[in-house]
Design a protein around this motif. Structure first.
Motif, short mmCIF file in Angstrom:
data_model
loop_
_atom_site.label_atom_id
_atom_site.label_comp_id
_atom_site.label_asym_id
_atom_site.label_seq_id
_atom_site.Cartn_x
_atom_site.Cartn_y
_atom_site.Cartn_z
N TYR A 189 0.79 -1.23 0.00
CA TYR A 189 0.00 0.00 0.00
C TYR A 189 0.82 1.28 0.00
O TYR A 189 0.36 2.31 -0.49
CB TYR A 189 -0.94 0.02 1.23
CG TYR A 189 -1.90 -1.14 1.24
CD1 TYR A 189 -3.09 -1.09 0.54
CD2 TYR A 189 -1.60 -2.29 1.96
CE1 TYR A 189 -3.98 -2.16 0.54
CE2 TYR A 189 -2.48 -3.37 1.98
CZ TYR A 189 -3.67 -3.30 1.26
OH TYR A 189 -4.53 -4.37 1.27
N ILE A 229 -5.53 -1.63 7.40
CA ILE A 229 -5.40 -2.28 6.11
C ILE A 229 -4.00 -2.81 5.83
O ILE A 229 -3.82 -3.77 5.08
CB ILE A 229 -5.86 -1.34 4.98
CG1 ILE A 229 -6.16 -2.13 3.70
CG2 ILE A 229 -4.83 -0.24 4.74
CD1 ILE A 229 -6.86 -1.33 2.63
N ASP A 263 -9.89 -3.91 5.23
CA ASP A 263 -10.41 -2.62 4.79
C ASP A 263 -11.53 -2.16 5.72
O ASP A 263 -12.49 -2.91 5.96
CB ASP A 263 -10.91 -2.74 3.36
CG ASP A 263 -11.41 -1.42 2.82
OD1 ASP A 263 -12.60 -1.12 2.99
OD2 ASP A 263 -10.59 -0.68 2.24
N ASP A 315 -15.14 -2.23 4.17
CA ASP A 315 -15.75 -3.56 4.13
C ASP A 315 -16.19 -4.02 5.51
O ASP A 315 -17.24 -4.64 5.68
CB ASP A 315 -14.76 -4.58 3.53
CG ASP A 315 -14.48 -4.33 2.06
OD1 ASP A 315 -15.32 -3.68 1.40
OD2 ASP A 315 -13.44 -4.78 1.57
N PRO A 337 -4.37 6.23 -0.92
CA PRO A 337 -5.42 5.34 -0.41
C PRO A 337 -6.32 5.94 0.65
O PRO A 337 -7.41 5.44 0.89
CB PRO A 337 -4.61 4.16 0.18
CG PRO A 337 -3.25 4.70 0.43
CD PRO A 337 -3.02 5.71 -0.65
#
Length: 287
Positions: A36, A113, A143, A146, A168
């Motif tokens: 990430y 994350i 996440d 989610d 992000p």
């Protein structure tokens, strides 16, 4: 990516054009690229250990407690009974460390994350990562969007400890994110999110507060002092489903003995009240 020149790290970012912040590096403790972001940890001459993500300072050992305590205790002490708390982000463990101190908090759920940030923080930033050791904490790597979609009306307080709205983290500053947090709160619940600074991007502060107000019965912007951030300040938006909440009036006031027992070095009830007192040019722009 090597960001050092003659043992100095210099932070520059499109969010604060024309200005930089530099510190002298004694040793590069860690440097890698996760799935990430770039993750760097430095031992410095003046600020202790420093965590840098994608070239942006996240926290320094010298002053991290100001940010961690305020993003945690402002919302916790605005809530009458914050028993169950969700932390989104906060992979260094600092927010978990502070939330776990609150006497009314019984359960903490954290969703981060990037597993590498957690791993690196446990190894090099133990003074913050101690938060992961709390028996109150359940940690999920995944996440936050989610996770909240599958946890409706479950939390008393949701704290979003995100990086700046570049890459992000951009989605965490949009109205649909505040709507999602709202759906994951119990009645009377409170959210608190990192929201930038009035000195570098008041339009970002204004838009983030507007999104929060569109979803919550009450909303406000408060701030704290963090000398190693570019403007020396960072702010938070706080939203509540309770229309009668008074953000500048803490529900729980700690004694000096409480503050010592919890090792609070920045937060107290007077600082809480002052956090919502805005400069004139801000006060009228954020109405």
């Amino acid at each position: 990516m090597n960001r050092l020149k003659n043992n100095w790290f210099t932070e520059s970012c499109e969010m604060w054009p024309g200005g930089t912040f530099s510190f002298e590096v004694k040793e590069v403790l860690h440097s890698e690229k996760s799935d990430y972001q770039d993750i760097d940890v430095y031992e410095t001459t003046s600020f202790g250990r420093v965590l840098v993500l994608d070239g942006i300072i996240q926290c320094t050992q010298k002053d991290e407690f100001s940010y961690q305590e305020m993003i945690s205790f402002l919302p916790l002490c605005c809530h009458k009974n914050p028993e169950k708390v969700l932390i989104v982000g906060g992979g260094d463990g600092g927010v978990a460390r502070e939330v776990a101190k609150h006497p009314k908090v019984k359960q903490i759920v954290q969703v981060e994350i990037d597993a590498k940030v957690i791993e690196v923080s446990k190894k090099y930033l133990p003074f913050m990562a101690v938060g992961f050791d709390s028996p109150k904490l359940t940690l999920h790597v995944g996440d936050g969007f989610d996770f909240m979609k599958n946890h409706s009306q479950e939390f008393d307080v949701i704290i979003t400890d995100s990086s700046d709205p570049i890459g992000p983290a951009v989605s965490l500053f949009q109205e649909n994110y505040f709507a999602l947090m709202k759906s994951a709160l119990k009645p009377g619940g409170i959210v608190c999110s990192q929201a930038g600074t009035i000195w570098n991007d008041i339009e970002l502060v204004s838009s983030t507060l507007r999104y929060c107000r569109n979803q919550f019965s009450s909303a406000a912007y408060g701030y704290t002092s963090v000398p190693t951030y570019p403007s020396g300040q960072i702010g938070f938006v706080i939203g509540s489903l309770d229309k009668d909440v008074k953000f500048d009036t803490p529900q729980l006031v700690f004694t000096r003995e409480d503050e010592k027992a919890m090792n609070l070095r920045y937060y107290n009830s007077d600082v809480h009240k002052a956090a919502f007192v805005l400069p004139t040019f801000v006060k009228y722009q954020l109405v």
